[in-house]
Design a protein around this motif. Sequence first.
Motif, PDB file in Angstrom:
ATOM      1  N   SER A 225       0.836  -1.192   0.000  1.00 22.94           N
ATOM      2  CA  SER A 225       0.000   0.000   0.000  1.00 22.94           C
ATOM      3  C   SER A 225       0.872   1.242   0.000  1.00 22.94           C
ATOM      4  O   SER A 225       1.947   1.267   0.617  1.00 22.94           O
ATOM      5  N   SER A 226       0.405   2.275  -0.668  1.00 21.49           N
ATOM      6  CA  SER A 226       1.122   3.550  -0.664  1.00 21.49           C
ATOM      7  C   SER A 226       1.110   4.197   0.714  1.00 21.49           C
ATOM      8  O   SER A 226       1.913   5.080   0.997  1.00 21.49           O
ATOM      9  N   SER A 227       0.201   3.762   1.576  1.00 23.67           N
ATOM     10  CA  SER A 227       0.093   4.368   2.907  1.00 23.67           C
ATOM     11  C   SER A 227       0.979   3.707   3.950  1.00 23.67           C
ATOM     12  O   SER A 227       0.967   4.093   5.107  1.00 23.67           O
ATOM     13  N   SER A 228       1.767   2.707   3.558  1.00 22.67           N
ATOM     14  CA  SER A 228       2.662   2.055   4.503  1.00 22.67           C
ATOM     15  C   SER A 228       3.608   3.066   5.123  1.00 22.67           C
ATOM     16  O   SER A 228       4.161   3.943   4.450  1.00 22.67           O
TER      17      SER A 228
ATOM     18  N   GLN B 135       6.479   2.642   5.890  1.00 27.50           N
ATOM     19  CA  GLN B 135       7.805   2.485   5.289  1.00 27.50           C
ATOM     20  C   GLN B 135       8.037   3.499   4.174  1.00 27.50           C
ATOM     21  O   GLN B 135       9.181   3.842   3.869  1.00 27.50           O
ATOM     22  N   PHE B 136       6.939   3.984   3.574  1.00 30.63           N
ATOM     23  CA  PHE B 136       7.061   4.905   2.446  1.00 30.63           C
ATOM     24  C   PHE B 136       6.691   6.336   2.828  1.00 30.63           C
ATOM     25  O   PHE B 136       6.219   7.115   1.999  1.00 30.63           O
ATOM     26  N   ASN B 137       6.880   6.686   4.101  1.00 35.62           N
ATOM     27  CA  ASN B 137       6.691   8.066   4.534  1.00 35.62           C
ATOM     28  C   ASN B 137       7.831   8.895   3.946  1.00 35.62           C
ATOM     29  O   ASN B 137       8.987   8.775   4.361  1.00 35.62           O
ATOM     30  N   ALA B 138       7.513   9.736   2.989  1.00 33.55           N
ATOM     31  CA  ALA B 138       8.542  10.464   2.234  1.00 33.55           C
ATOM     32  C   ALA B 138       8.988  11.754   2.891  1.00 33.55           C
ATOM     33  O   ALA B 138       9.726  12.531   2.280  1.00 33.55           O
ATOM     34  N   SER B 139       8.596  11.991   4.130  1.00 35.93           N
ATOM     35  CA  SER B 139       8.942  13.268   4.776  1.00 35.93           C
ATOM     36  C   SER B 139      10.444  13.501   4.822  1.00 35.93           C
ATOM     37  O   SER B 139      10.920  14.625   4.622  1.00 35.93           O
ATOM     38  N   ALA B 140      11.222  12.453   5.094  1.00 35.72           N
ATOM     39  CA  ALA B 140      12.676  12.628   5.184  1.00 35.72           C
ATOM     40  C   ALA B 140      13.277  12.958   3.823  1.00 35.72           C
ATOM     41  O   ALA B 140      14.202  13.771   3.720  1.00 35.72           O
ATOM     42  N   ILE B 141      12.767  12.337   2.759  1.00 40.66           N
ATOM     43  CA  ILE B 141      13.266  12.638   1.410  1.00 40.66           C
ATOM     44  C   ILE B 141      12.987  14.094   1.062  1.00 40.66           C
ATOM     45  O   ILE B 141      13.877  14.826   0.595  1.00 40.66           O
ATOM     46  N   VAL B 142      11.751  14.531   1.290  1.00 40.34           N
ATOM     47  CA  VAL B 142      11.380  15.914   0.955  1.00 40.34           C
ATOM     48  C   VAL B 142      12.181  16.887   1.801  1.00 40.34           C
ATOM     49  O   VAL B 142      12.705  17.895   1.292  1.00 40.34           O
ATOM     50  N   ALA B 143      12.319  16.609   3.111  1.00 34.73           N
ATOM     51  CA  ALA B 143      13.053  17.526   3.995  1.00 34.73           C
ATOM     52  C   ALA B 143      14.511  17.648   3.562  1.00 34.73           C
ATOM     53  O   ALA B 143      15.070  18.755   3.534  1.00 34.73           O
TER      54      ALA B 143
ATOM     55  N   ASP C  10      14.527   1.295   3.640  1.00 38.44           N
ATOM     56  CA  ASP C  10      14.517   2.187   4.807  1.00 38.44           C
ATOM     57  C   ASP C  10      15.611   3.245   4.726  1.00 38.44           C
ATOM     58  O   ASP C  10      15.469   4.340   5.289  1.00 38.44           O
ATOM     59  N   TYR C  11      16.686   2.945   4.026  1.00 39.44           N
ATOM     60  CA  TYR C  11      17.767   3.925   3.870  1.00 39.44           C
ATOM     61  C   TYR C  11      17.364   5.001   2.859  1.00 39.44           C
ATOM     62  O   TYR C  11      17.675   6.179   3.038  1.00 39.44           O
ATOM     63  N   VAL C  12      16.660   4.599   1.821  1.00 39.79           N
ATOM     64  CA  VAL C  12      16.179   5.566   0.836  1.00 39.79           C
ATOM     65  C   VAL C  12      15.156   6.508   1.462  1.00 39.79           C
ATOM     66  O   VAL C  12      15.094   7.690   1.106  1.00 39.79           O
ATOM     67  N   TYR C  13      14.377   5.992   2.415  1.00 43.24           N
ATOM     68  CA  TYR C  13      13.334   6.812   3.042  1.00 43.24           C
ATOM     69  C   TYR C  13      13.776   7.430   4.367  1.00 43.24           C
ATOM     70  O   TYR C  13      12.995   8.128   5.015  1.00 43.24           O
TER      71      TYR C  13
END
Length: 546
Positions: free
Chosen positions: A125-128, A130-138, A460-463
């Motif tokens: 699911s996109s809502s997992s 694990q895929f919280n993109a906040s760190a990438i965007v920040a 997890d490292y990418v995210y």
Amino acid sequence: MFATQALRGYLISLALATTGSKLGNTTLIGRDVTLLNQDFFGGIPYVEPPCGALRLQRPVLKTSLDTTEFNASNFGLSCLQNVLPLSETSEDCLTINVFRPSGITSNASLPVMFWTFGGGFFEGSSSSSQFNASAIVAQSVARGTPIIYVNFNYRLGPLGFPQGQEAADRKVLNLGLSDQIAALTWVQENIGAFGGDKDKVTIFGESAGAIMTAIQLLNPEISKFARAAIFESGSAASALTYGPLHRQVDWDNFVSGVPGCQNLSSTNNTFECLKSVNTTAIFNGVVTAQNDLTEQFPWSPAIDGIGGFMPELPSLLFSKGIFAKIPFIAGTNLDEGTVFTQPSYNYTTELIESIIIANYSPPAVESVSESQLENATKEILELYPAIPALGSPFNTGNDTFGLSPGFKRYQIGDLLWHSQRRFWIQTASNAGVKTFGYLFTQPQPEDPPFLGVPHISEVDYVYGNVANATESDTVLSTAMIDYWVSFATSLDPNDGKGAARPTWEQYTPQNQVLIQLNGDNTTLIPDDYRKEQIGFINSMPLTFHH
């Protein structure tokens, strides 16, 4: 992996205000994630609900909403799958989510990173969380190259990847791939409203998500939707590629579990009945099919003929130069195969031989015979001898972790992942495509030692959300986000911005190098590990359905 509520709670707990964005005539009410200076918009439908008459049909695009205001403050429900209760899923699940820096305007024209999740084509699911993109965007903002992140849901299992003669006749194979294109079309139509640039989209994904993305690159037209790609542990034929009839029995098992349609199983006249029943009945069929699997991942993309996503084996298309010539990163993890190797089995030579033959039989093309497959399998067993120190998990000596010594010998990781990554990147770089390759080797002490550095461990490292992160983990995660964002924004992982990190050299015919991603030793290495073994596999791609 599917902690949907955890991420919802995370976003809500940080949301101190709401934020809005206009999508046509509709105002989207999202979440202002104040402490992170980000906006979140979720659960936005990108197609009409694929229910009733639209069940098992190509998606019907929905680029605008028929309401003046839409609550986009949370994710939508996950798609139907047997690993989640029916109450936490829905057939009306084809929604898209956007993470962006706060304060940007609609004319900001930021690059876009478009993620497709993995999960064996039957879960995820996109809502997992694990895929919280906040760190990438920040981190993209902190390094001065802000991006917008998008992910989406696609149909799973028999609803997303129907198998068999009837699906082929109705031209509705690979519906999940159609969902992916619909979501990319939505981005083309709407990402500008969020401040994104539709001409600067990088598509990336892991495992099934990388496989789906790689299949899209078999069609040169994908360049209308994306200018670059990143493949984490997945190539176009990593999912044991067959035509639609090979998995007919799995479709029949699904239909046999749908109340009201059971008697039509094996008739090739099931679709109209399946469109008439309710979601609970369909869910019963999904559960039945998963309980009666004939193989580990039957709901995989199928060869779908002329005009399809995968008209023939990828290696045949490669030989004709039929693939998108857009820049990409492609990589694998050190021990890709361990999570797909049943630890309780006694892996004798005979068992390994029988598994390989079963995986690739019958042959995918007429030019390959059963005897050729059998001979190739025997050669594989000679190239991968019963010496634990040579096996996976690699670099673990003669330790067999209390398992059958043959566990380390069975090299499904090379057959499905490493060989195809090498075949794909060499094919593309030989054609002049700008490519970069990696091998992820970061130790994973939280996992059972027999897994080594397994499939999915790089995500997890990418995210930027590594649990119990050591200094080495943090250094590596920061570098990986920088590499990924740099590539998405400049088409080169070496933009000189962000944290100091080694130069990642381009993969070329004259410079076949990978970057080893390791927090204690990120460095360039030659792409020649297991050269003879992988070279043999890649010398006969048709035999191994590549």
